[in-house]
Scaffold this motif. Structure first.
Motif, PDB file in Angstrom:
ATOM      1  N   MET A   1       0.847  -1.188   0.000  1.00 38.91           N
ATOM      2  CA  MET A   1       0.000   0.000   0.000  1.00 38.91           C
ATOM      3  C   MET A   1       0.882   1.237   0.000  1.00 38.91           C
ATOM      4  O   MET A   1       1.878   1.289   0.696  1.00 38.91           O
ATOM      5  CB  MET A   1      -0.914  -0.030   1.225  1.00 38.91           C
ATOM      6  CG  MET A   1      -1.831   1.179   1.371  1.00 38.91           C
ATOM      7  SD  MET A   1      -2.928   1.539  -0.001  1.00 38.91           S
ATOM      8  CE  MET A   1      -4.136   0.275   0.154  1.00 38.91           C
ATOM      9  N   ALA A   2       0.521   2.191  -0.793  1.00 41.37           N
ATOM     10  CA  ALA A   2       1.291   3.435  -0.906  1.00 41.37           C
ATOM     11  C   ALA A   2       1.240   4.221   0.396  1.00 41.37           C
ATOM     12  O   ALA A   2       0.324   4.077   1.198  1.00 41.37           O
ATOM     13  CB  ALA A   2       0.737   4.276  -2.040  1.00 41.37           C
ATOM     14  N   GLU A   3       2.239   5.023   0.570  1.00 41.57           N
ATOM     15  CA  GLU A   3       2.284   5.880   1.747  1.00 41.57           C
ATOM     16  C   GLU A   3       1.081   6.824   1.723  1.00 41.57           C
ATOM     17  O   GLU A   3       0.739   7.383   0.691  1.00 41.57           O
ATOM     18  CB  GLU A   3       3.589   6.676   1.729  1.00 41.57           C
ATOM     19  CG  GLU A   3       3.802   7.478   2.985  1.00 41.57           C
ATOM     20  CD  GLU A   3       5.134   8.203   2.959  1.00 41.57           C
ATOM     21  OE1 GLU A   3       5.224   9.224   3.641  1.00 41.57           O
ATOM     22  OE2 GLU A   3       6.049   7.753   2.255  1.00 41.57           O
ATOM     23  N   ASP A  57      -7.674   9.942 -11.216  1.00 40.86           N
ATOM     24  CA  ASP A  57      -6.763   8.936 -11.769  1.00 40.86           C
ATOM     25  C   ASP A  57      -5.562   8.718 -10.857  1.00 40.86           C
ATOM     26  O   ASP A  57      -5.119   7.579 -10.670  1.00 40.86           O
ATOM     27  CB  ASP A  57      -6.281   9.351 -13.154  1.00 40.86           C
ATOM     28  CG  ASP A  57      -7.335   9.153 -14.219  1.00 40.86           C
ATOM     29  OD1 ASP A  57      -8.321   8.444 -13.944  1.00 40.86           O
ATOM     30  OD2 ASP A  57      -7.167   9.708 -15.322  1.00 40.86           O
ATOM     31  N   VAL A  58      -5.038   9.800 -10.286  1.00 40.65           N
ATOM     32  CA  VAL A  58      -3.917   9.674  -9.353  1.00 40.65           C
ATOM     33  C   VAL A  58      -4.340   8.842  -8.148  1.00 40.65           C
ATOM     34  O   VAL A  58      -3.605   7.951  -7.704  1.00 40.65           O
ATOM     35  CB  VAL A  58      -3.395  11.059  -8.918  1.00 40.65           C
ATOM     36  CG1 VAL A  58      -2.420  10.943  -7.755  1.00 40.65           C
ATOM     37  CG2 VAL A  58      -2.743  11.778 -10.090  1.00 40.65           C
ATOM     38  N   LEU A  59      -5.520   9.121  -7.630  1.00 39.14           N
ATOM     39  CA  LEU A  59      -6.025   8.340  -6.492  1.00 39.14           C
ATOM     40  C   LEU A  59      -6.100   6.856  -6.831  1.00 39.14           C
ATOM     41  O   LEU A  59      -5.684   6.004  -6.045  1.00 39.14           O
ATOM     42  CB  LEU A  59      -7.407   8.843  -6.080  1.00 39.14           C
ATOM     43  CG  LEU A  59      -7.455  10.107  -5.249  1.00 39.14           C
ATOM     44  CD1 LEU A  59      -8.875  10.653  -5.209  1.00 39.14           C
ATOM     45  CD2 LEU A  59      -6.952   9.848  -3.850  1.00 39.14           C
ATOM     46  N   THR A  60      -6.633   6.550  -8.001  1.00 37.59           N
ATOM     47  CA  THR A  60      -6.782   5.148  -8.398  1.00 37.59           C
ATOM     48  C   THR A  60      -5.439   4.465  -8.596  1.00 37.59           C
ATOM     49  O   THR A  60      -5.224   3.347  -8.112  1.00 37.59           O
ATOM     50  CB  THR A  60      -7.610   5.053  -9.692  1.00 37.59           C
ATOM     51  OG1 THR A  60      -8.865   5.691  -9.476  1.00 37.59           O
ATOM     52  CG2 THR A  60      -7.837   3.614 -10.084  1.00 37.59           C
ATOM     53  N   GLY A  64      -5.219   2.872  -5.100  1.00 35.72           N
ATOM     54  CA  GLY A  64      -6.079   1.734  -5.386  1.00 35.72           C
ATOM     55  C   GLY A  64      -7.545   2.111  -5.533  1.00 35.72           C
ATOM     56  O   GLY A  64      -7.974   3.208  -5.198  1.00 35.72           O
ATOM     57  N   TYR A  65      -8.307   1.153  -6.075  1.00 37.45           N
ATOM     58  CA  TYR A  65      -9.710   1.398  -6.371  1.00 37.45           C
ATOM     59  C   TYR A  65     -10.544   1.628  -5.117  1.00 37.45           C
ATOM     60  O   TYR A  65     -11.447   2.471  -5.118  1.00 37.45           O
ATOM     61  CB  TYR A  65     -10.294   0.231  -7.162  1.00 37.45           C
ATOM     62  CG  TYR A  65      -9.830   0.200  -8.596  1.00 37.45           C
ATOM     63  CD1 TYR A  65     -10.311   1.105  -9.516  1.00 37.45           C
ATOM     64  CD2 TYR A  65      -8.901  -0.740  -9.017  1.00 37.45           C
ATOM     65  CE1 TYR A  65      -9.874   1.093 -10.839  1.00 37.45           C
ATOM     66  CE2 TYR A  65      -8.460  -0.770 -10.328  1.00 37.45           C
ATOM     67  CZ  TYR A  65      -8.956   0.158 -11.231  1.00 37.45           C
ATOM     68  OH  TYR A  65      -8.522   0.132 -12.519  1.00 37.45           O
ATOM     69  N   ALA A  66     -10.270   0.902  -4.058  1.00 36.36           N
ATOM     70  CA  ALA A  66     -11.079   1.037  -2.845  1.00 36.36           C
ATOM     71  C   ALA A  66     -10.951   2.435  -2.253  1.00 36.36           C
ATOM     72  O   ALA A  66     -11.955   3.066  -1.895  1.00 36.36           O
ATOM     73  CB  ALA A  66     -10.661  -0.006  -1.812  1.00 36.36           C
ATOM     74  N   ARG A  67      -9.739   2.932  -2.152  1.00 33.59           N
ATOM     75  CA  ARG A  67      -9.523   4.285  -1.598  1.00 33.59           C
ATOM     76  C   ARG A  67     -10.089   5.344  -2.546  1.00 33.59           C
ATOM     77  O   ARG A  67     -10.688   6.314  -2.106  1.00 33.59           O
ATOM     78  CB  ARG A  67      -8.035   4.516  -1.358  1.00 33.59           C
ATOM     79  CG  ARG A  67      -7.733   5.791  -0.653  1.00 33.59           C
ATOM     80  CD  ARG A  67      -8.226   5.807   0.748  1.00 33.59           C
ATOM     81  NE  ARG A  67      -7.460   4.853   1.519  1.00 33.59           N
ATOM     82  CZ  ARG A  67      -7.737   4.519   2.751  1.00 33.59           C
ATOM     83  NH1 ARG A  67      -8.741   5.072   3.375  1.00 33.59           N
ATOM     84  NH2 ARG A  67      -7.032   3.632   3.383  1.00 33.59           N
ATOM     85  N   ALA A  68      -9.921   5.154  -3.851  1.00 36.62           N
ATOM     86  CA  ALA A  68     -10.460   6.106  -4.825  1.00 36.62           C
ATOM     87  C   ALA A  68     -11.982   6.159  -4.737  1.00 36.62           C
ATOM     88  O   ALA A  68     -12.574   7.241  -4.755  1.00 36.62           O
ATOM     89  CB  ALA A  68     -10.023   5.738  -6.230  1.00 36.62           C
TER      90      ALA A  68
END
Length: 94
Positions: A1-3, A57-60, A64-68
């Motif tokens: 998972m990204a920071e 798009d940056v969020l995705t 990831g899709y769930a956070r976006a």
């Protein structure tokens, strides 16, 4: 998972651009000058709304899709709240 350090900033820019573009969509703005036609009139939101796509798009891609999806639903809720506030303002006669 990204920071997660930049997530609040990216989410804030996404939600703000989404809400602001919907508010200013009714305002027409003149862009450039076409030969023999004059300026091109478009909704002012054409400048701001693409920012929401970029940050979506940056969020995705980064989070990831769930956070976006979570941030998109937050944006939808903020948009709904803004519309309700404007409706109440109109009903109160301001």
């Amino acid at each position: 998972m990204a920071e997660q350090r930049w997530l609040p900033v990216i989410a804030a820019v996404f939600v703000t651009s989404l809400v602001v573009s919907n508010i200013i969509a009714v305002k027409l703005a003149a862009f450039g000058t076409l030969p023999l036609a004059g300026p091109l009139f478009l909704p002012a939101a054409v400048i701001i709304f693409p920012i929401s796509y970029i940050f979506g798009d940056v969020l995705t891609e980064v989070y990831g899709y769930a956070r976006a999806r979570q941030v998109i639903w937050i944006g939808f809720g903020c948009n709904l709240l803004a519309v309700l506030a404007m409706l109440v303002n109109q009903l109160l006669g301001s």
